[in-house]
Design a protein around this motif. Structure first.
Motif, short mmCIF file in Angstrom:
data_model
loop_
_atom_site.label_atom_id
_atom_site.label_comp_id
_atom_site.label_asym_id
_atom_site.label_seq_id
_atom_site.Cartn_x
_atom_site.Cartn_y
_atom_site.Cartn_z
N VAL A 38 -1.01 -7.60 5.30
CA VAL A 38 0.19 -7.97 4.53
C VAL A 38 0.32 -9.49 4.64
O VAL A 38 0.37 -10.03 5.75
CB VAL A 38 1.45 -7.28 5.08
N ASN A 39 0.35 -10.16 3.50
CA ASN A 39 0.48 -11.62 3.46
C ASN A 39 -0.57 -12.30 4.34
O ASN A 39 -0.28 -13.25 5.07
CB ASN A 39 1.88 -12.07 3.87
N GLY A 40 -1.78 -11.78 4.31
CA GLY A 40 -2.89 -12.40 5.03
C GLY A 40 -2.99 -12.08 6.51
O GLY A 40 -3.87 -12.58 7.19
N VAL A 41 -2.09 -11.23 7.03
CA VAL A 41 -2.09 -10.88 8.45
C VAL A 41 -2.33 -9.38 8.60
O VAL A 41 -1.70 -8.57 7.93
CB VAL A 41 -0.76 -11.28 9.12
N LYS A 42 -3.22 -9.01 9.54
CA LYS A 42 -3.53 -7.61 9.80
C LYS A 42 -2.50 -7.01 10.75
O LYS A 42 -2.19 -7.59 11.79
CB LYS A 42 -4.93 -7.49 10.41
N TYR A 43 -1.95 -5.85 10.36
CA TYR A 43 -0.94 -5.15 11.16
C TYR A 43 -1.32 -3.68 11.29
O TYR A 43 -1.91 -3.10 10.39
CB TYR A 43 0.43 -5.18 10.48
N GLN A 44 -0.87 -3.09 12.38
CA GLN A 44 -0.89 -1.64 12.50
C GLN A 44 0.34 -1.14 11.75
O GLN A 44 1.36 -1.84 11.70
CB GLN A 44 -0.84 -1.25 14.00
N SER A 45 0.26 0.03 11.14
CA SER A 45 1.32 0.50 10.24
C SER A 45 2.71 0.48 10.87
O SER A 45 3.67 0.02 10.23
CB SER A 45 1.00 1.89 9.73
N ASN A 46 2.86 0.93 12.09
CA ASN A 46 4.19 0.92 12.71
C ASN A 46 4.68 -0.50 12.96
O ASN A 46 5.88 -0.77 12.86
CB ASN A 46 4.18 1.73 14.01
N ASN A 47 3.78 -1.42 13.27
CA ASN A 47 4.16 -2.81 13.48
C ASN A 47 4.62 -3.46 12.18
O ASN A 47 5.46 -4.36 12.20
CB ASN A 47 3.02 -3.60 14.10
N MET A 48 4.05 -3.03 11.05
CA MET A 48 4.49 -3.55 9.75
C MET A 48 5.99 -3.32 9.58
O MET A 48 6.72 -4.19 9.11
CB MET A 48 3.76 -2.86 8.60
N VAL A 49 6.41 -2.12 9.95
CA VAL A 49 7.83 -1.76 9.82
C VAL A 49 8.66 -2.53 10.84
O VAL A 49 9.69 -3.13 10.49
CB VAL A 49 8.01 -0.23 10.00
N GLU A 50 8.23 -2.53 12.10
CA GLU A 50 8.99 -3.20 13.16
C GLU A 50 9.19 -4.68 12.88
O GLU A 50 10.22 -5.24 13.24
CB GLU A 50 8.28 -3.02 14.50
N GLU A 51 8.20 -5.30 12.24
CA GLU A 51 8.30 -6.73 11.95
C GLU A 51 8.89 -7.02 10.58
O GLU A 51 8.90 -8.16 10.12
CB GLU A 51 6.93 -7.38 12.11
#
Length: 113
Positions: A38-51
């Motif tokens: 997302v926006n050039g940064v790799k996230y784990q799915s739950n972290n996408m929500v938390e952040e």
């Protein structure tokens, strides 16, 4: 499991690119995790929500839709744990005992990303 690939491609159009997913699905339970950019940064799915990178409803919907797709597929084995590893190009299906160690399976998958 072409519908899994189609669903990943659909979600990649919602702003998450390069999705790599694992789903562990039985007839009574499911655990779905994915990594994406997302926006050039790799996230784990739950972290996408938390952040705050993506709405929790989007991720929860993805989890539910994947579990339903797996259960409706002809390759689904209700006597086993169905393990689906997928991205926007390929989908691999393997099976384990229903009471397998899901944490170990996920950690092994994550180490190969």
């Amino acid at each position: 499991m072409n519908k899994v690939i189609e669903k990943i491609k659909e979600y990649e159009k919602k702003g998450i690119s390069d999705i790599h997913m694992i789903a562990l699905v039985s007839d009574t339970s499911s655990e779905v995790i994915f990594y994406g950019v997302v926006n050039g940064v790799k996230y784990q799915s739950n972290n996408m929500v938390e952040e705050g990178k993506i709405d929790s409803g989007v991720v929860d919907s993805f989890y539910d839709e994947i579990a339903n797709i797996v259960r409706l597929d002809k390759k689904f084995d209700s006597s086993k744990m169905n393990i689906i590893e997928a991205d926007s190009e390929e989908c691999k299906v393997t099976y384990d005992e229903r009471k397998c160690k899901t944490f170990k399976i996920i950690k092994e998958w994550e180490s190969n990303l």
